[in-house]
Scaffold this motif. Structure first.
Motif, PDB file in Angstrom:
ATOM      1  N   ILE A  11       5.766 -13.251  -7.348  1.00  0.00           N
ATOM      2  CA  ILE A  11       7.225 -14.125  -6.380  1.00  0.00           C
ATOM      3  C   ILE A  11       6.778 -14.659  -4.604  1.00  0.00           C
ATOM      4  O   ILE A  11       5.906 -13.406  -4.612  1.00  0.00           O
ATOM      5  CB  ILE A  11       8.264 -13.487  -6.054  1.00  0.00           C
ATOM      6  CG1 ILE A  11       8.499 -13.264  -7.886  1.00  0.00           C
ATOM      7  CG2 ILE A  11       9.636 -13.604  -5.369  1.00  0.00           C
ATOM      8  CD1 ILE A  11      10.051 -12.287  -7.663  1.00  0.00           C
ATOM      9  N   LYS A  12       6.458 -15.662  -4.482  1.00  0.00           N
ATOM     10  CA  LYS A  12       6.260 -15.765  -2.560  1.00  0.00           C
ATOM     11  C   LYS A  12       7.177 -16.090  -2.091  1.00  0.00           C
ATOM     12  O   LYS A  12       7.515 -17.203  -2.112  1.00  0.00           O
ATOM     13  CB  LYS A  12       4.750 -16.790  -2.847  1.00  0.00           C
ATOM     14  CG  LYS A  12       3.306 -16.819  -4.218  1.00  0.00           C
ATOM     15  CD  LYS A  12       2.301 -17.678  -3.860  1.00  0.00           C
ATOM     16  CE  LYS A  12       2.017 -17.386  -4.858  1.00  0.00           C
ATOM     17  NZ  LYS A  12       2.207 -18.558  -6.260  1.00  0.00           N
ATOM     18  N   PRO A  13       6.753 -15.959  -0.738  1.00  0.00           N
ATOM     19  CA  PRO A  13       7.970 -16.040  -0.132  1.00  0.00           C
ATOM     20  C   PRO A  13       7.712 -17.199   0.771  1.00  0.00           C
ATOM     21  O   PRO A  13       6.310 -17.389   0.963  1.00  0.00           O
ATOM     22  CB  PRO A  13       8.225 -15.012   1.308  1.00  0.00           C
ATOM     23  CG  PRO A  13       7.191 -13.877   0.632  1.00  0.00           C
ATOM     24  CD  PRO A  13       6.630 -14.310  -0.549  1.00  0.00           C
ATOM     25  N   SER A  25      13.812 -12.856   1.423  1.00  0.00           N
ATOM     26  CA  SER A  25      13.555 -14.219   1.392  1.00  0.00           C
ATOM     27  C   SER A  25      13.485 -15.354   0.715  1.00  0.00           C
ATOM     28  O   SER A  25      13.938 -14.830  -0.497  1.00  0.00           O
ATOM     29  CB  SER A  25      11.646 -14.084   1.564  1.00  0.00           C
ATOM     30  OG  SER A  25      11.965 -12.796   2.056  1.00  0.00           O
ATOM     31  N   THR A  27      12.143 -17.502  -1.571  1.00  0.00           N
ATOM     32  CA  THR A  27      10.737 -17.846  -2.092  1.00  0.00           C
ATOM     33  C   THR A  27      10.989 -19.115  -3.282  1.00  0.00           C
ATOM     34  O   THR A  27      11.807 -20.006  -3.020  1.00  0.00           O
ATOM     35  CB  THR A  27      10.595 -16.332  -3.484  1.00  0.00           C
ATOM     36  OG1 THR A  27      11.977 -16.879  -4.065  1.00  0.00           O
ATOM     37  CG2 THR A  27      10.683 -14.922  -2.170  1.00  0.00           C
TER      38      THR A  27
END
Lengths: 250, 74
Positions: A11-13, A25, A27
């Motif tokens: 999971i990337k913000p 955030s 994401t």
């Protein structure tokens, strides 16, 4: 060395946000869930925009999905269950949508996160419990009691209770693990293709074999994606039906 | 043997759970087909039960996967 097959689930913000010590955030997870909801809403809106008695192809797709879920709900829980149609239909379409959107190469699968599936499951289980208590009051506990001699009924009640408590976990685990396993498998196979193609000589020509396998597996994944949405919806229907009817009228 | 190696071996062993899962799914679908061939009229009505049985069987294997994941990533 190719990238790890599990990397696709990170999971990337996108827009970092912090609220009172919590990381809230926006994401890629949130983005894809929005895409799924938006895509499905758009599809439904377009499908019924020009309603006709003889449906167009798009409209009949929408009608088919409607009738599919309505038939499923009617079969498992009867007329009383149709009150829960919007709930089951939404859950079914959301899971189906995220499973299918996740199969687009490069896309992110929202349902391959335990937090998402667990949240969906909690929604179902709380609906079941609340419905049960509203309908039957404390009589809802009769769900755990079977008509049998006491020395069988008591251990059976305990077992029924344990199985009831295990439902949230089993329901969420099934969807999560299926999606995770399927996408990991595809990524591992894709890693074989890259590794073989990079090896040079005869081995490069051999890389067509895992490539063909990926095509087959992708077809299988479409089946699994639909099947898991179906299984999730039908089990939710059955749990709801138990809450509505208890043990009588199966 | 260090702990990391033992964890990896344990994760591998946990996948044995899929033996039972595979056998169970085979029994479910095999019996469904043999039943459907005997009485094709009733086959459609048991479709839901078929997939519930399939889902319950599959789950037992997935618990093994869960244990493997816990061993690998914690």
């Amino acid at each position: 060395m190719a990238a790890s097959p599990m990397e696709q689930f990170t999971i990337k913000p996108i827009i970092p946000l912090h609220l009172g010590g919590y990381d809230v955030s926006f994401t890629n997870q949130s983005l894809w869930m929005c895409i799924v909801v938006g895509g499905l809403s758009l599809f439904m809106a377009i499908a019924v925009w020009n309603r006709r008695l003889v449906p167009s192809r798009l409209q009949s797709m929408a009608e088919m999905s409607y009738e599919f879920v309505a038939g499923m709900l009617n079969m498992t829980s009867g007329e009383d269950g149709l009150k829960f149609f919007p709930f089951i239909f939404t859950i079914f379409l959301f899971i189906l949508g995220s499973n299918f959107f996740g199969l687009i190469p490069g896309a992110y699968t929202a349902t391959a996160q335990l937090c998402v599936t667990l949240a969906l499951t909690m929604l179902v289980i709380f609906t079941v419990i609340v419905t049960g208590f509203i309908r039957h009051g404390l009589g809802f506990f009769k769900l755990f009691v079977i008509k049998a001699p006491l020395f069988i009924a008591v251990p059976m009640a305990l077992l029924e209770f344990i199985s009831f408590c295990a439902r949230p976990m089993s329901l969420s685990m099934r969807l999560f693990a299926n999606m995770l396993a399927g996408h990991t498998m595809l990524a591992v196979m894709a890693g074989f293709v890259v590794a073989l193609a990079g090896a040079g000589g005869v081995l490069s020509a051999l890389s067509i074999a895992p490539m063909l396998l990926i095509i087959g597996l992708a077809a299988l994944e479409f089946l699994v994606a639909f099947l898991q949405a179906y299984v999730f919806a039908i089990l939710s229907c059955i749990y709801l039906s138990e809450a509505i009817h208890l043990h009588d009228n199966h | 043997m260090d702990v990391a190696a033992a964890k990896d071996i344990g994760a591998g062993l946990a996948t044995i759970a899929f033996v039972g899962s595979g056998a169970g799914i085979g029994v479910v679908f095999g019996n469904y087909i043999s039943g459907a061939l005997r009485n094709p009229g009733a086959a459609q009505t048991q479709f839901t039960n078929l997939y519930i049985g399939y889902a319950l069987c599959e789950l037992q294997g997935l618990f093994g996967l869960l244990i493997a994941l816990i061993l690998l990533f914690t």
